[in-house]
Design an enzyme around this catalytic site. Structure first.
Site, PDB file in Angstrom:
ATOM      1  N   TYR A  65      -2.136  87.032 -52.345  1.00  0.00           N
ATOM      2  CA  TYR A  65      -0.788  87.599 -52.487  1.00  0.00           C
ATOM      3  C   TYR A  65      -0.711  88.811 -53.406  1.00  0.00           C
ATOM      4  O   TYR A  65       0.353  89.403 -53.554  1.00  0.00           O
ATOM      5  CB  TYR A  65       0.171  86.509 -52.997  1.00  0.00           C
ATOM      6  CG  TYR A  65       0.304  85.351 -52.020  1.00  0.00           C
ATOM      7  CD1 TYR A  65       0.937  85.530 -50.796  1.00  0.00           C
ATOM      8  CD2 TYR A  65      -0.228  84.101 -52.309  1.00  0.00           C
ATOM      9  CE1 TYR A  65       1.044  84.485 -49.889  1.00  0.00           C
ATOM     10  CE2 TYR A  65      -0.123  83.049 -51.417  1.00  0.00           C
ATOM     11  CZ  TYR A  65       0.514  83.245 -50.198  1.00  0.00           C
ATOM     12  OH  TYR A  65       0.619  82.215 -49.301  1.00  0.00           O
TER      13      TYR A  65
ATOM     14  N   HIS B 244       6.551  89.015 -44.334  1.00  0.00           N
ATOM     15  CA  HIS B 244       5.511  88.190 -44.950  1.00  0.00           C
ATOM     16  C   HIS B 244       4.524  89.103 -45.648  1.00  0.00           C
ATOM     17  O   HIS B 244       4.117  90.134 -45.087  1.00  0.00           O
ATOM     18  CB  HIS B 244       4.785  87.340 -43.910  1.00  0.00           C
ATOM     19  CG  HIS B 244       5.700  86.364 -43.244  1.00  0.00           C
ATOM     20  ND1 HIS B 244       6.101  85.203 -43.854  1.00  0.00           N
ATOM     21  CD2 HIS B 244       6.338  86.415 -42.048  1.00  0.00           C
ATOM     22  CE1 HIS B 244       6.937  84.568 -43.056  1.00  0.00           C
ATOM     23  NE2 HIS B 244       7.106  85.275 -41.952  1.00  0.00           N
TER      24      HIS B 244
HETATM   25  O1  CA2 Z   1       2.720  85.848 -46.628  1.00  0.00           O
HETATM   26  C1  CA2 Z   1       3.843  85.454 -46.975  1.00  0.00           C
HETATM   27  O2  CA2 Z   1       4.688  86.181 -47.500  1.00  0.00           O
HETATM   28  C2  CA2 Z   1       4.191  83.977 -46.815  1.00  0.00           C
HETATM   29  O3  CA2 Z   1       5.561  83.903 -46.410  1.00  0.00           O
HETATM   30  C3  CA2 Z   1       3.998  83.337 -48.159  1.00  0.00           C
HETATM   31  C4  CA2 Z   1       4.235  81.822 -48.137  1.00  0.00           C
HETATM   32  C5  CA2 Z   1       3.441  81.151 -47.027  1.00  0.00           C
HETATM   33  O4  CA2 Z   1       3.831  79.785 -46.946  1.00  0.00           O
HETATM   34  C6  CA2 Z   1       3.692  81.822 -45.680  1.00  0.00           C
HETATM   35  O5  CA2 Z   1       2.858  81.189 -44.714  1.00  0.00           O
HETATM   36  C7  CA2 Z   1       3.359  83.294 -45.760  1.00  0.00           C
HETATM   37  C8  CA2 Z   1       3.822  81.202 -49.458  1.00  0.00           C
HETATM   38  C9  CA2 Z   1       4.602  81.708 -50.613  1.00  0.00           C
HETATM   39  C10 CA2 Z   1       4.008  81.130 -51.860  1.00  0.00           C
HETATM   40  O6  CA2 Z   1       3.863  82.182 -52.762  1.00  0.00           O
HETATM   41  C11 CA2 Z   1       2.947  82.050 -53.750  1.00  0.00           C
HETATM   42  C12 CA2 Z   1       2.665  83.184 -54.430  1.00  0.00           C
HETATM   43  C13 CA2 Z   1       1.748  83.154 -55.434  1.00  0.00           C
HETATM   44  C14 CA2 Z   1       1.121  81.985 -55.750  1.00  0.00           C
HETATM   45  C15 CA2 Z   1       1.419  80.833 -55.077  1.00  0.00           C
HETATM   46  C16 CA2 Z   1       2.347  80.866 -54.064  1.00  0.00           C
END
Ligand code: CA2
Length: 166
Positions: free
Chosen positions: A41, A119
């Site tokens: 991320y 996303h």
């Molecule tokens: O790629 C994306 O933006 C997602 O929406 C992010 C979601 C995931 O469930 C989708 O499949 C794709 C996860 C968000 C969690 O964000 C975090 C960021 C940093 C550390 C842990 C979680």
């Protein structure tokens, strides 16, 4: 329509007046952005994303309601608020609710303003369970895999959809 000031209403293509506010909604765990899994991320925080959204929106005379929640109901309430206030558009990263929430989909269906799904990662390159999105059924466009820059792309694409020029 060029040069709209931040405090003025703008006109949609069909002539209806709407607010110059766009809602940017973020789903569960995105508050952790920049603190975990940077290889997936990135290192930017949600505060950085908010700043990026505000500066990008400003270029188009748009203002931003930037929100994050870990609770599905809060997100639904904000979608309803966007509708009630005649928001010019709504950008949503539904995160973990992407693949599960018919309730968020139903709320998005009530909006006339364009919805853009964002996303950070390319969900189509990840586990198969991430690849089906209910939200996409209500989205005019979907952006995935550009990192946080996807939010800026969503705002400029939205501005073009509602005919607001830089
Ligand atoms: O790629 C994306 O933006 C997602 O929406 C992010 C979601 C995931 O469930 C989708 O499949 C794709 C996860 C968000 C969690 O964000 C975090 C960021 C940093 C550390 C842990 C979680």
């Amino acid at each position: 329509m060029a040069g709209v000031g931040p405090a003025r209403a703008i006109e949609s293509r069909c002539g209806a007046r709407m607010s110059n506010t766009i809602f940017v909604l973020n789903g569960p765990n995105l508050n952790l952005l920049g603190t975990r899994e940077p290889e997936l991320y990135g290192r930017a925080t949600l505060a950085d994303v908010e700043k990026l959204c505000r500066t990008t929106a400003q270029r188009f005379g748009l203002t931003v309601e930037f929100r994050q929640s870990n609770h599905e109901g809060a997100i639904i309430d904000w979608i309803q608020q966007a509708r009630a206030e005649g928001a010019a558009g709504l950008i949503i990263n539904p995160a973990g609710f992407t693949t599960t929430s018919i309730a968020i989909l139903d709320a998005l269906y009530t909006l006339e303003a364009p919805v853009i799904e964002v996303h950070i990662t390319n969900i189509h390159k990840r586990e198969s369970f991430r690849q089906h999105s209910y939200v996409s059924l209500a989205a005019r466009a979907v952006i995935a895999g550009f990192g946080i820059e996807g939010y800026a792309l969503a705002i400029s694409g939205l501005a073009s959809m509602i005919s607001v020029k830089e």
